[in-house]
Design an enzyme around this catalytic site. Structure first.
Site, PDB file in Angstrom:
ATOM      1  N   GLU B  67      -5.955  56.062  -8.500  1.00  0.00           N
ATOM      2  CA  GLU B  67      -5.564  56.634  -9.789  1.00  0.00           C
ATOM      3  C   GLU B  67      -4.934  55.599 -10.709  1.00  0.00           C
ATOM      4  OE1 GLU B  67      -5.204  58.148  -6.921  1.00  0.00           O
ATOM      5  OE2 GLU B  67      -6.235  60.066  -7.182  1.00  0.00           O
ATOM      6  N   HIS B 136      -1.340  71.011  -4.797  1.00  0.00           N
ATOM      7  CA  HIS B 136      -2.468  71.174  -5.714  1.00  0.00           C
ATOM      8  C   HIS B 136      -2.212  72.227  -6.774  1.00  0.00           C
ATOM      9  CE1 HIS B 136      -4.540  69.057  -2.487  1.00  0.00           C
ATOM     10  NE2 HIS B 136      -5.561  68.858  -3.303  1.00  0.00           N
TER      11      HIS B 136
END
Ligand SMILES: Cc1ncc(C[n+]2csc(CCOP(=O)(O)OP(=O)(O)O)c2C)c(N)n1
Lengths: 342, 331
Positions: B67, B136
C-alpha cells in the site's frame, strides 16, 4: 596507486584528455567545496540563531551528491531526504534560494515553508526534501513510472540512508521498481549510522548491495570517499537504466564527519573512528590525486575558494535582506485554491 | 434497461462507478487505475471488471500488496504529469499508506511553497454491515477529513458514484473517495448529466421542516428510510447529504438547521472524535440560537466492529436509532 601510474603513462601521448580530466576534476572539487563551505557557514548561522529547526549536515559525504549528479542530466529527477543541502546544491539550486529557505524567508526555494529539511525546485526537477525516513522512495518510483508510461527516457535518482533501508518502504519500492522495470536509480548513502544506531545494530545483513540485488536488480558497492569512483559507478548505472535495463542500486560507503543533527552530542561514535575516516576526506583525496598528477591544484583551489566565498556571502546577504512571508499568507498552498473553506 | 423515462436507465452503484472510470480512462490518456487486484481479478468489489480488456495492463495496473509503495508511486506519477486513480481495497488497509497520504500527498504543495500540486485520486471502500469483523469494517473517513490539503468525498447515491470522479480528477489537489461497501449493489435510475457534480456543496436529499437528519455515505439510505418512518408519525424530516466531508459545507448545515431548528447527525464512525463530533461542534458555533433542542448523534458503538450478525447490527447506527433520536429532538 596504480590508476595514477596508468594515467601518467598516457600523459605524453594524449594531452588533450589530460587537460579535460584536469578541468573536470576542478569542477568536482568546486562542487564539493561549495557544499562544504555552504554548510560550514550554516553552522555559524545556526550558532547565531539565524537558522533554526533541525539541520542535518552532509560534511564528509559531498562526494556522493557530486559524483552522482555528474551522471544526471537536467531532464532527470532527484528525490532527496532531510540531509539534502548537498543534493540540492549539486543539483544546481542557487545557494541564494537554499540559504533564504534556511532563513525561512519568502524568497526561499520553498517560500519559507520548508526550511532545511524540505528544499524543492521543480524547475530543476528536484523533488525534495523528505523528512520521513524512506518516505521519498515510493514517490521516486512514481516519478519513474510516469516517465516510463509517457515514453520519456530519463532517470529518477533517489537518495536515502542506510537507516531507510530498514523501512518497509524501501523493500516495497525495490520490489515494485524491479517488477515494473522502472528507470530508477537507488542511491543508498551508507554512512554507517542511522542517527545513533550503527549499521550492525540495525541490519541483519550489512552488505546492503547484496540484499538489494535479491530483488533482481544490479547492485554494487562504491567507495563514497572517492568522487571519481562515485561518478564512474553512477555513470555505469544511469547508462544501463537509460538503455532500458530497469532499476539499479548503488550502496555508496561514506561517512558523516559531523553529528547527526545540530542537536546531537554524538556520543555513540568513537572519536578515533571519526578521525580515521577524516583521513579519507573526499576533498583532500581529490586534491592529493590532482597533485600526484601534477595538475595545478593550488592556484585552482584559491580561485575556487574565492568564488565560493563570494557566492555564499552574497547568498547570506540576500537572505538577510529578503522579505519575510507575510502572516496574511498563512493559509496559502494548503490547496491549489487561494484558501480552503475552514 | 428501458424505464418509463427513456433518458433514464437502471444501473447499480458499482456499474456507475465503473462507467465513471471508463469515461475517465477514455477521456484522458494520462489517467490510469492502479491497485491490488484491479486488473485480472476485476477489482475485489468488481468495480473494475472488464476494464483490463479494454485498456490493457499498463493502465489497469495490478500492484503487489504494498500500500505504501503504490500510493506513493501514485503521488510521484501525479507530480510527473499523470492523473492516477489509486484504489486501496478498504480504508482499513489505507493505514499502511497513511504516511504517504498525509506526509506527502496532503503536504507537498504547502511544503514546496506551491510548487508541487498532487493531482491524485485515491478510492477506497469503507464501512461495515457485511459481517467482516473489525479489520474490514471500520469507518475512518473522518480521520482523513481531519487533514488539510486533501478533499474527501463520500458518494452516497448512484448519481454521485457516476459523476463525482470527473470533477475529482479535475481537482489539482489530492481527492479521496470513500465508497461504502454496502452501496455497491444499490440499484436505481440514472439520468444523463450535462453539468458536473458540485463537489463544494452538500445536497438536500429530502426537504423538510421539523428536523435535519445530517449524514453521508452508507448512512444516507438509512436516514431516508427513517425520514419515511418519521413522516408516517407526522414529522417532516429534512435529509442533508454532506457528500464532501472536507471541506465541509458549513452554510448548508446552518441553513438546514435554520429551517428545522433541530439536528440529528448520523455517522457510522465511532462517536468520540468523529465527523459527527465536528458537525455538532459547528452547529454549536454557528447555529446555537437556532436550536430548539440539543443536537442528537447516532454513531457506532464504541467497540471494534464485531463479526456476529446480531452484535454487528447492534454496533451500527440503524434506522430505528435515527427515528428514536429524531423523536427525542422533536418531542
Ligand atoms: C519514519 C521515520 N522514523 C524515524 C525518524 C527519525 N529519524 C530522522 S533521521 C533518522 C536516521 C536515518 O538514518 P539514515 O537513513 O541512515 O540517514 P542518514 O541520517 O544517515 O543520512 C531517524 C531515525 C524519521 N524522521 N522518520
Amino acid at each position: 596507486m596504480t590508476p595514477v601510474r596508468g594515467t601518467r603513462k598516457r600523459k605524453a601521448t594524449i594531452g588533450a584528455t589530460e587537460a579535460a580530466r584536469a578541468e573536470h576534476r576542478g569542477e568536482l572539487l568546486h562542487a564539493m567545496l561549495r557544499i562544504r563551505r555552504f554548510e560550514e557557514r550554516c553552522v555559524e548561522l545556526y550558532s547565531a540563531a539565524k537558522i533554526r529547526g533541525f539541520v542535518h549536515l552532509y560534511i564528509g559525504e559531498e562526494a556522493v551528491a557530486v559524483g552522482v549528479n555528474e551522471a544526471l542530466t537536467a531532464e532527470d529527477a532527484v528525490v532527496s531526504t532531510y540531509r539534502e543541502h548537498g543534493h540540492a546544491l549539486a543539483r544546481g539550486l542557487p545557494a541564494e534560494a537554499v540559504m533564504a529557505e534556511m532563513y525561512g524567508k519568502a524568497t526561499g526555494c520553498s517560500g519559507g515553508r520548508g526550511g532545511s529539511m524540505h528544499l524543492f525546485d521543480t524547475g530543476r526537477r528536484f523533488y525534495g526534501g523528505n523528512a520521513i525516513v524512506a518516505g521519498g522512495l515510493p514517490l521516486a518510483a512514481g516519478l519513474a513510472l510516469a516517465d516510463r508510461m509517457r515514453g520519456h527516457f530519463r532517470v529518477t535518482c533517489c537518495f536515502f540512508g542506510d537507516g531507510a533501508y530498514a523501512e518497509g518502504e524501501f523493500h516495497e519500492t525495490a520490489n515494485l521498481a524491479a517488477l515494473w522495470g522502472l528507470p530508477l536509480l537507488f542511491v543508498c548513502e551508507n554512512n554507517l549510522y542511522a542517527m545513533g544506531t550503527a549499521l550492525q545494530r540495525h541490519e541483519a545483513q550489512t552488505d546492503l548491495a547484496l540484499r538489494a540485488a535479491s530483488y533482481g536488480m544490479a547492485a554494487w558497492a562504491v567507495d563514497g570517499m572517492d568522487v571519481e569512483a562515485v561518478e564512474r559507478a553512477a555513470r555505469r548505472a544511469t547508462e544501463s537504466i537509460r538503455g532500458g535495463g530497469g532499476p539499479r542500486f548503488l550502496e555508496i560507503r561514506t561517512y558523516r564527519f559531523r553529528a547527526h543533527s545540530m542537536y546531537d552530542p554524538d556520543r555513540y561514535r568513537d572519536k578515533a573512528e571519526i578521525e580515521q575516516w577524516k583521513t579519507r576526506d573526499p576533498i583532500a583525496r581529490l586534491t592529493d590525486r590532482m597533485r600526484e598528477d601534477a595538475e595545478p591544484v593550488e592556484a585552482k583551489l584559491a580561485e575556487i575558494e574565492r568564488r565560493i566565498t563570494e557566492e555564499i556571502d552574497a547568498a547570506v546577504d540576500a537572505a538577510e535582506r529578503a522579505p519575510e512571508e507575510p502572516v496574511g499568507n498563512l493559509l496559502r498552498y494548503v490547496t491549489s485554491a487561494p484558501s480552503e473553506v475552514r | 434497461m428501458v424505464t418509463d423515462r427513456p433518458d433514464e436507465r437502471k444501473t447499480t452503484y458499482r456499474e456507475a462507478m465503473r462507467e465513471a472510470l471508463r469515461e475517465a480512462l477514455r477521456a484522458d490518456d494520462r489517467v490510469f487505475l492502479m491497485g491490488e487486484d484491479v486488473g485480472r481479478y476485476g477489482g475485489c468489489f468488481g468495480v473494475s471488471l472488464g476494464l483490463l480488456e479494454e485498456f490493457g495492463p499498463e493502465r489497469i495496473r495490478d500492484t503487489p500488496l504494498s500500500e505504501s509503495a503504490f500510493v506513493g508511486a501514485g503521488i510521484g506519477a501525479a507530480l510527473n504529469g499523470m492523473r492516477p486513480i489509486v484504489e486501496i481495497m478498504t480504508v482499513n488497509f489505507s493505514l499502511l499508506a497513511l504516511d504517504q497520504i498525509l506526509n506527502n500527498a496532503a503536504t507537498l504543495l504547502h511544503m514546496s511553497g506551491g510548487q508541487l500540486p498532487v493531482p491524485l485520486v485515491i478510492r477506497m471502500t469503507t464501512g461495515a454491515g457485511r459481517q467482516l469483523a473489525a479489520q474490514h469494517s471500520h469507518s475512518l473517513e473522518g480521520w482523513y477529513a481531519h487533514i488539510p490539503g486533501i478533499r474527501v468525498l463520500a458518494p452516497a447515491t448512484i448519481e454521485d458514484a457516476r459523476h463525482m470522479l470527473a470533477p475529482a480528477l479535475n481537482d489539482p489537489d489530492p481527492v479521496l473517495i470513500f465508497e461504502h461497501g454496502s452501496l455497491y449493489n444499490a440499484t436505481g435510475e440514472l439520468a444523463p448529466r450535462t453539468t458536473p457534480v458540485d463537489l463544494d456543496h452538500a445536497a438536500i436529499r429530502r426537504p423538510g421542516t421539523a428536523v435535519s437528519l445530517i449524514t453521508y455515505g452508507g448512512s444516507l439510505p438509512k436516514a431516508l428510510t427513517a425520514a419515511d418512518a418519521l413522516a408516517a408519525d407526522g414529522i417532516d424530516a429534512e435529509v442533508v447529504d454532506l457528500r464532501t466531508l472536507r471541506p465541509l459545507d458549513d452554510a448548508a448545515i446552518a441553513a438546514s438547521v435554520a429551517r428545522t431548528h433541530r439536528a440529528v447527525v448520523i455517522d457510522e464512525a465511532w462517536r468520540s472524535g468523529s465527523l459527527a463530533a465536528e458537525v455538532s461542534a459547528r452547529i454549536a458555533e454557528d447555529s446555537l440560537y437556532e436550536l430548539d433542542a440539543p443536537v442528537e448523534r447516532v454513531c457506532s458503538a464504541e467497540v471494534p466492529i464485531p463479526y456476529a450478525r446480531l452484535l454487528e447490527q447492534a454496533a451500527l447506527p440503524q434506522t430505528a436509532d435515527i427515528v428514536a433520536a429524531a423523536h427525542r429532538a422533536v418531542d
